[in-house]
Write a protein that holds these residues in place. Structure first.
Motif, short mmCIF file in Angstrom:
data_model
loop_
_atom_site.label_atom_id
_atom_site.label_comp_id
_atom_site.label_asym_id
_atom_site.label_seq_id
_atom_site.Cartn_x
_atom_site.Cartn_y
_atom_site.Cartn_z
N SER A 1 44.15 61.35 7.40
CA SER A 1 43.58 61.24 8.73
C SER A 1 44.52 61.82 9.77
N THR B 1 38.86 61.55 9.70
CA THR B 1 39.41 60.95 8.48
C THR B 1 38.66 61.52 7.29
N ALA B 2 39.39 61.62 6.17
CA ALA B 2 38.77 62.04 4.90
C ALA B 2 39.14 61.02 3.83
N ARG C 1 34.17 63.16 4.80
CA ARG C 1 34.98 63.61 5.94
C ARG C 1 34.20 63.38 7.23
N ASP C 2 34.91 62.86 8.23
CA ASP C 2 34.26 62.64 9.52
C ASP C 2 35.05 63.29 10.64
N THR C 3 34.43 63.39 11.79
CA THR C 3 35.09 63.92 12.99
C THR C 3 35.34 62.78 13.97
N SER D 1 34.12 63.52 -1.65
CA SER D 1 34.84 63.42 -0.39
C SER D 1 33.88 63.06 0.74
#
Length: 179
Positions: free
Chosen positions: A157, A163-164, A106-108, A104
């Protein structure tokens, strides 16, 4: 120009069914560590924190190491592009069922709208108002590579929350992926 030509060739091979991979047993920890090492300078320059974590005792997965680095480069590169300074990106590998590992990213970042989310893996597609710094091929190629590994890739998202992207790789050849 060479990168764009290679991307166009990869998309053509994927669409024609002539895309091949060379799988071997690979450590999930090694895959995400190599990806992190390759992308950390770009994240640092963008003032984004990039971390990676793999569960302990994960089995090796069957993967084409070079192609998987291309997937991670595309996914992490997009996360960096759409995450503002001060944001974070987390790359993880976790057990997923008895025969696969889930990766995975993942972002911010700014997130992807609900109406645009179904199109993110389409070739040449870019969100309206997105910075046009690419050709819109990276996610289509990542999807093709993951599918060549008998896997699938998903995106979730939320606007202003990030979003991941997630995909599974099999522990060994000949095992059917879980649905």
């Amino acid at each position: 120009a060479n990168r764009l030509i290679q991307d166009l060739l990869d998309v053509s091979r994927i669409e024609a069914g002539g895309f091949s991979i060379s799988s071997e047993p690979v450590s999930p920890s090694m895959l995400i560590s190599e990806a992190s090492d390759a992308m950390t300078p770009t994240a640092t320059a963008a003032q984004v924190t990039l971390t990676c974590h793999a569960d302990s005792d994960l089995p090796d997965v069957m993967a084409d190491r070079e192609r998987m680095q291309q997937v991670f480069g595309n996914l992490i590169g997009n996360a960096i592009k759409f995450t503002p300074a001060g944001g974070t990106i987390e790359v993880t590998a976790t057990a997923c069922g008895p025969f696969s590992v889930r990766f995975s990213i993942r972002d911010t970042g700014q997130g992807i709208s609900e109406e645009n989310l179904p199109h993110v893996f389409d070739r040449f597609w870019q969100a309206p108002k997105a910075t046009r710094t690419g050709a819109g091929l990276g996610l289509a190629i990542a999807k093709g590579i993951i599918e060549a590994h008998t896997g699938s890739i998903t995106a979730t998202s939320r606007i202003s929350q990030g979003t991941a992207m997630a995909f599974d790789l099999l522990e060994r050849a000949g095992v059917e992926p879980l649905q």
